[in-house]
Design a protein around this motif. Structure first.
Motif, PDB file in Angstrom:
ATOM      1  N   PRO A   1       0.336  -1.142   0.381  1.00 60.70           N
ATOM      2  CA  PRO A   1       0.080   0.074  -0.013  1.00 60.70           C
ATOM      3  C   PRO A   1       0.793   1.289   0.031  1.00 60.70           C
ATOM      4  O   PRO A   1       0.084   2.369   0.040  1.00 60.70           O
ATOM      5  CB  PRO A   1      -0.234   0.253   0.779  1.00 60.70           C
ATOM      6  CG  PRO A   1       0.105  -0.723   2.925  1.00 60.70           C
ATOM      7  CD  PRO A   1       0.688  -1.776   1.591  1.00 60.70           C
TER       8      PRO A   1
ATOM      9  N   SER B   1       2.763   4.386  -4.806  1.00 58.83           N
ATOM     10  CA  SER B   1       1.156   5.550  -4.688  1.00 58.83           C
ATOM     11  C   SER B   1       0.300   4.371  -6.253  1.00 58.83           C
ATOM     12  O   SER B   1       1.662   3.846  -6.702  1.00 58.83           O
ATOM     13  CB  SER B   1       1.694   6.707  -5.398  1.00 58.83           C
ATOM     14  OG  SER B   1       2.710   6.598  -5.914  1.00 58.83           O
ATOM     15  N   ARG B   2      -1.187   5.165  -6.140  1.00 58.82           N
ATOM     16  CA  ARG B   2      -2.129   5.220  -7.542  1.00 58.82           C
ATOM     17  C   ARG B   2      -0.985   5.146  -8.826  1.00 58.82           C
ATOM     18  O   ARG B   2      -0.631   4.441 -10.044  1.00 58.82           O
ATOM     19  CB  ARG B   2      -2.868   5.365  -6.974  1.00 58.82           C
ATOM     20  CG  ARG B   2      -4.036   5.001  -5.308  1.00 58.82           C
ATOM     21  CD  ARG B   2      -5.398   5.262  -5.903  1.00 58.82           C
ATOM     22  NE  ARG B   2      -5.772   5.241  -4.898  1.00 58.82           N
ATOM     23  CZ  ARG B   2      -6.941   5.464  -4.136  1.00 58.82           C
ATOM     24  NH1 ARG B   2      -7.664   5.930  -5.183  1.00 58.82           N
ATOM     25  NH2 ARG B   2      -7.628   4.583  -2.761  1.00 58.82           N
TER      26      ARG B   2
ATOM     27  N   LYS C   1       1.769   2.759  -9.757  1.00 55.77           N
ATOM     28  CA  LYS C   1       1.110   1.674  -9.235  1.00 55.77           C
ATOM     29  C   LYS C   1       0.547   1.309 -10.854  1.00 55.77           C
ATOM     30  O   LYS C   1       0.929   0.933 -11.986  1.00 55.77           O
ATOM     31  CB  LYS C   1       0.616   1.035  -8.539  1.00 55.77           C
ATOM     32  CG  LYS C   1       1.137   0.212  -7.204  1.00 55.77           C
ATOM     33  CD  LYS C   1       0.012  -0.220  -6.559  1.00 55.77           C
ATOM     34  CE  LYS C   1       0.927  -0.670  -5.415  1.00 55.77           C
ATOM     35  NZ  LYS C   1      -0.437  -1.343  -4.579  1.00 55.77           N
TER      36      LYS C   1
ATOM     37  N   ASN D   1      -7.437   2.818  -8.583  1.00 54.39           N
ATOM     38  CA  ASN D   1      -8.131   2.447  -7.075  1.00 54.39           C
ATOM     39  C   ASN D   1      -7.789   1.908  -5.443  1.00 54.39           C
ATOM     40  O   ASN D   1      -8.626   1.826  -4.790  1.00 54.39           O
ATOM     41  CB  ASN D   1      -9.400   1.004  -7.672  1.00 54.39           C
ATOM     42  CG  ASN D   1     -10.490   2.350  -9.037  1.00 54.39           C
ATOM     43  OD1 ASN D   1     -10.401   3.375  -9.083  1.00 54.39           O
ATOM     44  ND2 ASN D   1     -11.146   1.658  -9.835  1.00 54.39           N
ATOM     45  N   ALA D   2      -6.452   1.449  -6.117  1.00 56.10           N
ATOM     46  CA  ALA D   2      -5.601   0.629  -4.892  1.00 56.10           C
ATOM     47  C   ALA D   2      -6.463  -0.745  -4.617  1.00 56.10           C
ATOM     48  O   ALA D   2      -6.929  -0.820  -3.217  1.00 56.10           O
ATOM     49  CB  ALA D   2      -5.840   1.538  -4.088  1.00 56.10           C
ATOM     50  N   ARG D   3      -6.706  -1.175  -5.773  1.00 52.12           N
ATOM     51  CA  ARG D   3      -7.101  -2.728  -5.344  1.00 52.12           C
ATOM     52  C   ARG D   3      -6.476  -3.634  -6.307  1.00 52.12           C
ATOM     53  O   ARG D   3      -7.096  -4.770  -6.302  1.00 52.12           O
ATOM     54  CB  ARG D   3      -8.711  -2.935  -6.846  1.00 52.12           C
ATOM     55  CG  ARG D   3      -9.867  -1.688  -5.593  1.00 52.12           C
ATOM     56  CD  ARG D   3      -9.960  -2.307  -4.137  1.00 52.12           C
ATOM     57  NE  ARG D   3     -10.964  -1.220  -3.659  1.00 52.12           N
ATOM     58  CZ  ARG D   3     -11.659  -1.054  -2.458  1.00 52.12           C
ATOM     59  NH1 ARG D   3     -11.237  -2.537  -1.319  1.00 52.12           N
ATOM     60  NH2 ARG D   3     -12.739  -0.378  -1.931  1.00 52.12           N
TER      61      ARG D   3
END
Length: 282
Positions: A154, A157-158, A161, A187-189
């Motif tokens: 986590p 950073s988005r 990624k 969406n950090a998924r």
């Protein structure tokens, strides 16, 4: 003075000194005031002949009514045609949506992504390709600790990624798969990738009429035993369905079998029998 007031002509004569000197344009006015008529003078104020032009308007009520009725009928026909066109378009859109609808009604976070990917892949005619690519990504995450850590971390950073996913997959997967992975990154998924892939595979199996079944045994089954269990399962899933069988070994069940068919679980293990006996009052 009273005479002048009663007879405006005397007043005019007094003012102008002679009746003949009265301006002709005043005579009709005073004559109208006193006598109610225009006096006869030597000056003609209006033309003696008046030409009257008669404008005849021919009304055509019947033609107007027919024209109006025709116009109304034309507009009604246009609206009716528009409704038919809209209805036909709606039917086509509904049929198109039904053709690409996922075969199972699944809900939840993973299902939302899997359903969207299924619909997009179906429209692109790439259902099998997307399934193969997603299974490869999930297998890489299961066998590569570095890739798995990248998906789970986590602290990355988005944006970072998303850039990394794009650079890794752009030349290797189709647009539908790439869009899913970049969306998950944004969406950090990405940590949910494996479960989303499993859900998508579930949809694909349902579309092919496949039913997943898992047999858990204490010892590895022979081919004859596996075939016998598979034949027994076919009678349970109904005609037109194909059983996709997988086997697992779990020594803790001591013996017997545990069978998972779709969302149904059957426990025929020795361990479960012992547990039942332990719960039975002596």
């Amino acid at each position: 003075l009273l005479g002048y007031l009663l007879n405006p002509f005397l007043a005019l004569a007094y003012l102008f000194g002679d009746i003949s000197q009265i301006p002709t344009h005043l005579v009709p006015i005073f004559g109208l005031l006193v006598l109610g008529t225009i006096p006869n003078t030597n000056t003609t104020l209006l033309p003696t002949t008046i030409t009257t032009t008669t404008i005849t308007t021919t009304a055509k009520p019947k033609r107007t009514m027919l024209s109006t009725s025709s116009s109304l009928l034309a507009r009604a026909a246009t609206r009716s045609a528009a409704r038919r066109t809209y209805a036909a378009s709606s039917t086509i859109l509904a049929d198109d949506a039904a053709a690409h609808r996922p075969p199972l009604q699944l809900h939840g976070l993973h299902a939302r992504y899997a359903n969207a990917v299924y619909t997009s892949a179906s429209k692109a005619g790439a259902l099998d390709q997307v399934e193969s690519e997603l299974l490869a990504i999930a297998n890489t995450a299961a066998t590569s600790p570095a890739f798995a850590q990248f998906l789970e971390n986590p602290l990355i950073s988005r944006d970072e990624k998303e850039k990394t996913v794009t650079s890794l997959l752009r030349a290797k997967v189709c647009p539908t798969t790439l869009n899913l992975m970049t969306t998950l990154a944004g969406n950090a998924r990405l940590s949910e990738t494996a479960k989303i892939v499993d859900t998508y595979s579930q949809l694909m199996k349902a579309g092919r009429g496949e039913v997943s079944a898992t047999i858990i045994s204490a010892d590895p089954l022979t081919k004859a035993q596996t075939d016998a269990v598979a034949s027994a399962m076919k009678s349970q899933v109904g005609s037109g369905k194909k059983v996709v069988l997988s086997t697992e070994v779990d020594p803790s069940i001591l013996g017997g079998l545990q069978v998972q068919i779709g969302d149904q679980f059957l426990d025929l293990s020795v361990k479960s029998r012992i547990d039942d006996l332990a719960r039975t009052a002596v």
